[in-house]
Design an enzyme around this catalytic site. Structure first.
Site, short mmCIF file in Angstrom:
data_model
loop_
_atom_site.label_atom_id
_atom_site.label_comp_id
_atom_site.label_asym_id
_atom_site.label_seq_id
_atom_site.Cartn_x
_atom_site.Cartn_y
_atom_site.Cartn_z
N GLU A 120 0.83 -1.20 0.00
CA GLU A 120 0.00 0.00 0.00
C GLU A 120 0.87 1.25 0.00
O GLU A 120 0.53 2.26 -0.63
CB GLU A 120 -0.93 0.00 1.22
CG GLU A 120 -1.99 -1.07 1.17
CD GLU A 120 -3.00 -0.81 0.06
OE1 GLU A 120 -2.67 -1.09 -1.11
OE2 GLU A 120 -4.10 -0.36 0.36
N THR A 172 -6.78 6.57 -4.74
CA THR A 172 -6.65 6.82 -3.31
C THR A 172 -5.79 8.06 -3.07
O THR A 172 -6.09 8.87 -2.18
CB THR A 172 -6.03 5.59 -2.61
OG1 THR A 172 -6.88 4.47 -2.88
CG2 THR A 172 -5.93 5.78 -1.12
N1 LIG Z 1 -1.76 -5.72 -7.62
C1 LIG Z 1 -2.39 -4.57 -7.80
N2 LIG Z 1 -3.74 -4.53 -7.85
C2 LIG Z 1 -4.41 -3.36 -8.05
N3 LIG Z 1 -3.81 -2.18 -8.23
C3 LIG Z 1 -2.45 -2.15 -8.19
C4 LIG Z 1 -1.70 -3.33 -7.96
N4 LIG Z 1 -0.38 -2.99 -7.95
C5 LIG Z 1 -0.33 -1.67 -8.19
N5 LIG Z 1 -1.56 -1.15 -8.34
C6 LIG Z 1 -1.89 0.26 -8.58
O1 LIG Z 1 -2.58 0.78 -7.44
C7 LIG Z 1 -3.50 1.77 -7.84
C8 LIG Z 1 -4.89 1.38 -7.28
O2 LIG Z 1 -4.86 1.56 -5.94
P1 LIG Z 1 -5.89 2.47 -5.18
O3 LIG Z 1 -5.48 2.45 -3.76
O4 LIG Z 1 -6.03 3.76 -5.91
O5 LIG Z 1 -7.27 1.73 -5.37
P2 LIG Z 1 -7.88 0.47 -4.68
O6 LIG Z 1 -6.79 -0.46 -4.37
O7 LIG Z 1 -9.02 -0.01 -5.52
O8 LIG Z 1 -8.54 0.89 -3.38
P3 LIG Z 1 -8.99 1.66 -2.19
O9 LIG Z 1 -9.62 2.91 -2.68
O10 LIG Z 1 -9.96 0.78 -1.49
O11 LIG Z 1 -7.72 1.87 -1.44
C9 LIG Z 1 -3.55 1.77 -9.35
O12 LIG Z 1 -2.74 2.84 -9.79
C10 LIG Z 1 -2.87 0.47 -9.73
O13 LIG Z 1 -2.18 0.52 -10.95
N1 LIG Z 2 -8.21 4.65 4.66
C1 LIG Z 2 -7.76 4.77 3.30
C2 LIG Z 2 -8.18 3.54 2.59
C3 LIG Z 2 -8.15 3.59 1.12
O1 LIG Z 2 -8.92 2.50 0.67
C4 LIG Z 2 -8.37 6.02 2.69
O2 LIG Z 2 -9.58 6.20 2.86
O3 LIG Z 2 -7.65 6.81 2.08
#
Ligand SMILES: Nc1ncnc2c1ncn2[C@@H]1O[C@H](COP(=O)(O)OP(=O)(O)OP(=O)(O)O)[C@@H](O)[C@H]1O
Ligand SMILES: N[C@@H](CCO)C(=O)O
Length: 298
Positions: A120, A172
């Site tokens: 993350e 995010t």
């Molecule tokens: N294994 C992976 N799976 C998904 N996204 C990935 C991965 N590795 C890198 N990324 C990158 O992470 C970003 C997505 O993460 P982001 O935190 O924005 O969204 P999320 O994981 O759906 O969730 P959340 O909003 O719940 O944190 C994208 O830019 C994507 O390319």
């Molecule tokens: N707590 C984090 C989680 C992202 O999924 C945020 O809200 O930015």
């Protein structure tokens, strides 16, 4: 080859920004690993075209590094990235469980939380663990940061849920930029009250208390403004009988808690219709609070 199914998660739940998370019964990522001299990654499935296969840029690469466990890693994405459903975290959690087993590292699920959170840190700039913790442990999780790392408290909650995912994305990183640095004391007092109510509701599997505790006036109003149609979708879900509705994680997914399983169909329809009325395609998952990552041998 070892295979892990790692579930989607919903972080924050309104009043628990960066602290609360739940595992969802669906959707999930599938992560397969086998030993290799160096780490390589292939990604297939939903949104895979937006996910880097370079180990320096993928969350599972950071986990392989942290565990000193090079491997050929295949990720089959069931969770669309930038959805608010912990897509990047699920892959990291799945890789942590799979590589821990593959290399016999012997870490407990609790000990894998900070390791998976390294993934993350790679994508959002911060090692927040509120998605990786429920994906690893299942149920409802409370993450607290201490001087020596993070503590996780877990409860095996069981509640009916609907998660509605519009065809838009919110990263995010962008969603963290709109979070205010400060808040009035009265808003903080209200948020603490809601968070405490929600936690008791999870421990009692009480959808009324959980719904009541999902309100927050600090982060959610700023975040929800990034989601077209959010207010209409929230109202539609509440009118259809949901006990609480909020932004899932950083959005744009929207989470609704229901009183019983049979109610999920009407809540899901109401949310889909409200997004459609705003000109936005969406899909709904009718699910429950679910289990943590599951390991299979092939
Ligand atoms: N294994 C992976 N799976 C998904 N996204 C990935 C991965 N590795 C890198 N990324 C990158 O992470 C970003 C997505 O993460 P982001 O935190 O924005 O969204 P999320 O994981 O759906 O969730 P959340 O909003 O719940 O944190 C994208 O830019 C994507 O390319
Ligand atoms: N707590 C984090 C989680 C992202 O999924 C945020 O809200 O930015």
């Amino acid at each position: 080859m070892l295979t892990v199914r790692a579930p989607a998660t919903s972080a924050n739940l309104g009043s628990g920004f960066d602290v609360f998370g739940i595992a969802l019964g669906a959707p999930a990522d599938i992560v397969r690993v086998e030993r290799a001299p160096e780490t390589t990654i292939t990604v297939t499935g939903t949104g895979s075209e937006f996910i880097p296969e370079d180990p320096e840029k993928n969350t599972v690469g950071a986990v392989a590094d942290a565990l000193d466990a090079p491997a050929r890693i295949e990720i089959d994405k069931g969770i669309r990235p930038s959805s608010g459903l912990g897509s990047s975290a699920a892959s990291a959690a799945g890789a942590a469980v799979a590589l821990n087993e593959l290399y016999d590292r012997g870490y407990s699920r609790d000990e894998l939380v900070p390791i998976a959170a390294e993934g993350e840190a790679l994508v959002s700039g911060e090692a927040h663990a509120d998605n990786v913790a429920p994906s690893l442990l299942g149920g409802f999780t409370i993450v607290s940061n201490t001087d020596t790392g993070s503590n996780v408290t877990q409860v095996d909650a069981s509640l009916p849920l609907v998660v509605c995912l519009p065809e838009t994305t919110v990263s995010t990183r962008d969603a963290r930029d709109v979070v205010p640095d400060q808040a009035p004391l009265s808003d903080i007092v209200d948020t603490v009250s809601c968070a405490a109510t929600l936690a008791v509701g999870m421990a009692r599997n009480d959808p009324e208390l959980v719904g009541q505790g999902m309100t927050d006036e600090i982060v959610t109003p700023e975040r929800s403004a990034l989601i077209d149609g959010y207010e209409a979708v929230r109202e539609a879900a509440l009118d259809a009988g949901a006990t609480g509705v909020t932004v899932s994680g950083a959005g744009p997914g929207v989470l609704a808690v229901c009183r019983h399983d049979d109610q999920r169909g009407q809540v899901a329809s109401a949310m889909l219709d409200a997004f459609e009325a705003a000109g936005i395609e969406s899909r709904a998952y009718q699910t429950r609070v679910g289990a943590g990552a599951q390991l299979y041998r092939e």
